[in-house]
Design an enzyme around this catalytic site. Structure first.
Site, PDB file in Angstrom:
ATOM      1  N   HIS A  88      61.566  -6.449 -26.643  1.00 29.53           N
ATOM      2  CA  HIS A  88      62.749  -6.987 -27.820  1.00 29.53           C
ATOM      3  C   HIS A  88      62.529  -8.498 -28.118  1.00 29.53           C
ATOM      4  O   HIS A  88      62.890  -8.751 -29.217  1.00 29.53           O
ATOM      5  CB  HIS A  88      64.032  -7.165 -26.875  1.00 29.53           C
ATOM      6  N   ARG A 117      62.297   1.113 -18.938  1.00 27.12           N
ATOM      7  CA  ARG A 117      61.830   2.095 -17.520  1.00 27.12           C
ATOM      8  C   ARG A 117      60.671   1.709 -16.779  1.00 27.12           C
ATOM      9  O   ARG A 117      60.622   2.515 -15.723  1.00 27.12           O
ATOM     10  CB  ARG A 117      61.788   3.439 -18.387  1.00 27.12           C
TER      11      ARG A 117
END
Ligand code: PAF
Length: 304
Positions: free
Chosen positions: A37, A187
């Site tokens: 991000h 994840r």
């Protein structure tokens, strides 16, 4: 960094950011932020805009309410990371800002939303398209950045933007990888040590298959061999396919813009990845965490 928790605060924050930047760039996220991000924010800064990130765990893109409830949330950590990354503002909507009791409208998606993740997660892209359209309406950005890691999502959003004439430039941001090639994902934290050691094989296998396909190997045979390699190392492959990188339809030979896409499970973790496999023969350079650290240090010293 301006933190907006209401529509009124959002209007003020976007106004401040617009005053000092030629354009406003939105980085939509669901939080649980990591270096991938940060690289979206870095890209947004590099294309010259004032950057506003949004953090909203969107219930309508989860088919299972258990997954929605389990989705990691760390607002304080996320805000610290965004401030450090040079974000100018953050929009933290409430569920009621997105879906009030009278909500009766959603964005119906087809085309690139069909197949692959569209099959694996029914309703997912409808939820993504709807929330992204709402974010565009609320923030009114000039540009919005999305990771190439979720290649199909990126194509769905491009199509929604075009079909609904939303007037936002969609910027795809290259996937950030660990030095061993594993694509960064929230994840990855759920991989066991043994699974983490095996995980980079997905990217390595896809790169090798893409190279052979570009050199005219028979696609079905080559993808069959790649699936076999992955299965032998403990992956349960959901799909590994050559597709048109814009329409997401399966294709049988490399051509302009073709892409190799995959979803494969290692234990309980479902990994997604994609690599270019067009006939031009060019291979995308691998963007790693070291490149990202160098970029951040250029940003901190004011030279990048
Ligand atoms: O990629 C994500 O994090 C989400 O799907 C998005 C685009 C923020 C919409 O909720």
């Amino acid at each position: 960094m301006h933190v907006a928790r209401t529509r009124q605060e959002l209007a003020r924050a976007t106004c401040y950011v617009r005053q000092s930047h030629p354009s406003l760039v939105l980085v939509p996220t669901m939080g649980a932020l990591h270096a991938g991000h940060v690289s979206l924010v870095a890209h947004a800064r590099e294309i010259g805009g004032g950057v506003i990130a949004s953090i909203f765990v969107n219930p309508t893109q989860f088919s299972d309410s258990g997954d929605f409830n389990r989705y990691p949330r760390d607002e304080a950590g996320d805000l610290a990371l965004l401030a450090q990354a040079g974000c100018d503002a953050v929009w933290l909507p409430q569920v009621t800002d997105m879906y009030d009791d009278a909500n009766a409208t959603a964005v119906d998606v087809a085309g690139p939303a069909l197949g692959w993740e569209g099959d694996a997660r029914p309703g997912h892209f409808r939820g993504v398209a709807t929330v992204v359209a709402k974010l565009f309406g609320q923030v009114r950005p000039d540009i919005a950045c999305f990771g190439e890691k979720d290649w199909q999502q990126l194509q769905v959003i491009r199509r929604v933007e075009r079909d609904l004439a939303l007037n936002v430039r969609i910027a795809g941001v290259p996937t950030l990888r660990e030095s061993d090639g594993l694509a960064l994902s929230s994840r990855n934290r759920f991989l066991t040590q043994a699974e983490r050691r095996a995980a980079p094989l997905l990217y390595a296998t896809m790169l090798a298959a893409a190279r052979d396909i570009k050199a005219a190997a028979a696609v079905d045979d080559r993808l069959g061999a790649a699936r076999h390699t992955l299965a032998a190392s403990g992956f349960a492959v959901d799909y590994l396919a050559l597709v048109d990188g814009e329409t997401m339809s399966g294709v049988s030979q490399a051509g302009p813009g073709t892409r190799l896409i995959a979803a494969a499970r290692l234990g309980s973790v479902r990994l997604l990845d994609n690599v270019a496999a067009d006939e031009s023969g060019t291979t995308q350079p691998k963007l790693t965490l070291d490149d990202q650290a160098a970029r951040q240090s250029r940003h901190r010293s004011g030279s990048g």
